[in-house]
Design a protein around this motif. Structure first.
Motif, PDB file in Angstrom:
ATOM      1  N   ASP A 139      36.370 -16.039  70.983  1.00 31.72           N
ATOM      2  CA  ASP A 139      36.074 -16.447  72.354  1.00 31.72           C
ATOM      3  C   ASP A 139      34.863 -17.364  72.409  1.00 31.72           C
ATOM      4  O   ASP A 139      34.837 -18.351  73.158  1.00 31.72           O
ATOM      5  CB  ASP A 139      35.812 -15.217  73.231  1.00 31.72           C
ATOM      6  N   VAL A 140      33.840 -17.033  71.630  1.00 28.99           N
ATOM      7  CA  VAL A 140      32.614 -17.826  71.631  1.00 28.99           C
ATOM      8  C   VAL A 140      32.894 -19.240  71.140  1.00 28.99           C
ATOM      9  O   VAL A 140      32.383 -20.217  71.694  1.00 28.99           O
ATOM     10  CB  VAL A 140      31.533 -17.147  70.768  1.00 28.99           C
ATOM     11  N   HIS A 143      35.501 -20.958  73.782  1.00 23.73           N
ATOM     12  CA  HIS A 143      34.996 -21.119  75.159  1.00 23.73           C
ATOM     13  C   HIS A 143      33.477 -20.953  75.164  1.00 23.73           C
ATOM     14  O   HIS A 143      32.943 -19.992  75.736  1.00 23.73           O
ATOM     15  CB  HIS A 143      35.641 -20.083  76.081  1.00 23.73           C
ATOM     16  N   SER A 146      31.996 -20.511  78.728  1.00 20.34           N
ATOM     17  CA  SER A 146      32.669 -19.734  79.775  1.00 20.34           C
ATOM     18  C   SER A 146      33.074 -18.325  79.348  1.00 20.34           C
ATOM     19  O   SER A 146      33.698 -17.614  80.121  1.00 20.34           O
ATOM     20  CB  SER A 146      33.913 -20.479  80.276  1.00 20.34           C
ATOM     21  N   HIS A 147      32.745 -17.915  78.117  1.00 19.80           N
ATOM     22  CA  HIS A 147      33.093 -16.559  77.700  1.00 19.80           C
ATOM     23  C   HIS A 147      32.176 -15.549  78.398  1.00 19.80           C
ATOM     24  O   HIS A 147      31.112 -15.906  78.933  1.00 19.80           O
ATOM     25  CB  HIS A 147      32.997 -16.421  76.178  1.00 19.80           C
ATOM     26  N   SER A 148      32.587 -14.290  78.399  1.00 18.66           N
ATOM     27  CA  SER A 148      31.849 -13.256  79.129  1.00 18.66           C
ATOM     28  C   SER A 148      30.936 -12.414  78.256  1.00 18.66           C
ATOM     29  O   SER A 148      30.272 -11.509  78.756  1.00 18.66           O
ATOM     30  CB  SER A 148      32.848 -12.329  79.843  1.00 18.66           C
ATOM     31  N   TRP A 149      30.872 -12.687  76.946  1.00 15.99           N
ATOM     32  CA  TRP A 149      30.110 -11.827  76.046  1.00 15.99           C
ATOM     33  C   TRP A 149      28.622 -12.138  76.099  1.00 15.99           C
ATOM     34  O   TRP A 149      28.218 -13.284  76.275  1.00 15.99           O
ATOM     35  CB  TRP A 149      30.601 -11.989  74.606  1.00 15.99           C
ATOM     36  N   ARG A 197      25.177 -13.262  81.188  1.00 12.46           N
ATOM     37  CA  ARG A 197      26.524 -13.819  81.230  1.00 12.46           C
ATOM     38  C   ARG A 197      26.509 -15.241  81.751  1.00 12.46           C
ATOM     39  O   ARG A 197      25.716 -15.616  82.609  1.00 12.46           O
ATOM     40  CB  ARG A 197      27.426 -12.973  82.136  1.00 12.46           C
ATOM     41  N   SER A 201      31.930 -17.327  83.751  1.00 16.36           N
ATOM     42  CA  SER A 201      32.805 -16.319  83.154  1.00 16.36           C
ATOM     43  C   SER A 201      33.179 -15.222  84.142  1.00 16.36           C
ATOM     44  O   SER A 201      33.976 -14.367  83.835  1.00 16.36           O
ATOM     45  CB  SER A 201      32.120 -15.676  81.942  1.00 16.36           C
TER      46      SER A 201
END
Length: 239
Positions: A139-140, A143, A146-149, A197, A201
């Protein structure tokens, strides 16, 4: 003594928690579990890996000669039977799995022991977390804005596991827990996550007062923060 290699190699010092990073060989978690369990005839080990496909493929490609020769024979077969491997596919699944582990008296209710693999007859001697970065890196990389991590997404998995160990094998102040923790993560040094965050995201709206900060949250290297949770760090170098 615990070791990341077959019997003829040097052993590790006694530890309550161990971080293994860098280009470690795929069977290192297995050798640690087997050597740790060899110290006791009744102890068990749990390996929690982020992907069964990746782990099994890596093991087949590496083709550990020592394990191929000795597995299924004599004492090693008995020790291997006391290693359980679980494959929670996401961080949420891992947290849920950790919440389900509990110890029951094996003489109290045999049906309870048979009902779930997360029901344990005794606290495990070792819990291994395997390749936590795999939960986040895709994900990183795909995105980046825009990732949520966040940093806490990773640290929470380590903290939740440490809490489980305290729950399964409570100890008096200053004493050593009966369950030890090991984290194997070959790509942890690649992990850089935001402290907060990314606004894009989720559904929250960017701050009007500080739009630049909202668009570009500060990122931190994860490895130095994770190392604070561990007594020892072992680093494998490819050089």
């Amino acid at each position: 003594m615990p070791s990341l290699f077959p019997n003829e190699y040097p052993s590790l010092p006694q530890f309550s928690s161990l971080l293994v990073k860098g280009s470690h060989h795929p069977t290192a978690p297995l050798h640690l579990a087997l050597s740790h369990l060899a110290l006791s005839s009744e102890s068990t080990a749990l390996i929690l890996s982020s992907s069964s496909i990746h782990l099994n493929l890596a093991l087949r490609q590496y083709n550990d000669d020592w394990l191929a020769t000795h597995s299924g024979h004599g004492d090693l077969a008995a020790v291997s039977s006391r290693v359980q491997i679980f494959y929670p596919p996401t961080p949420a699944h891992l947290v849920f799995l950790l919440s389900t582990f509990h110890v029951v008296d094996s003489s109290a209710n045999s049906d309870d022991l048979a009902s779930s693999k997360s029901v344990l007859a005794c606290p495990p001697a070792l819990i291994v977390l395997h390749e936590l970065s795999s939960y986040f890196l895709r994900d990183v990389q795909e995105h980046p804005t825009s990732h949520s991590w966040t940093v806490s997404s990773y640290l929470n998995l380590v903290a939740q596991t440490a809490s489980l160990i305290s729950f399964l094998s409570p100890t008096k102040a200053g004493s050593t827990p009966s369950t030890v923790l090991a984290l194997f993560d070959s790509r942890i040094d690649e992990m850089k996550l935001p402290v907060l965050r990314h606004p894009s995201s989720g559904n929250e709206r960017p701050s009007i007062a500080a739009p630049d900060l909202a668009r570009s949250p500060r990122v931190e290297e994860v490895a130095p923060l994770v190392q604070n949770y561990f007594q020892w760090t072992a680093v494998f170098s490819s050089g």
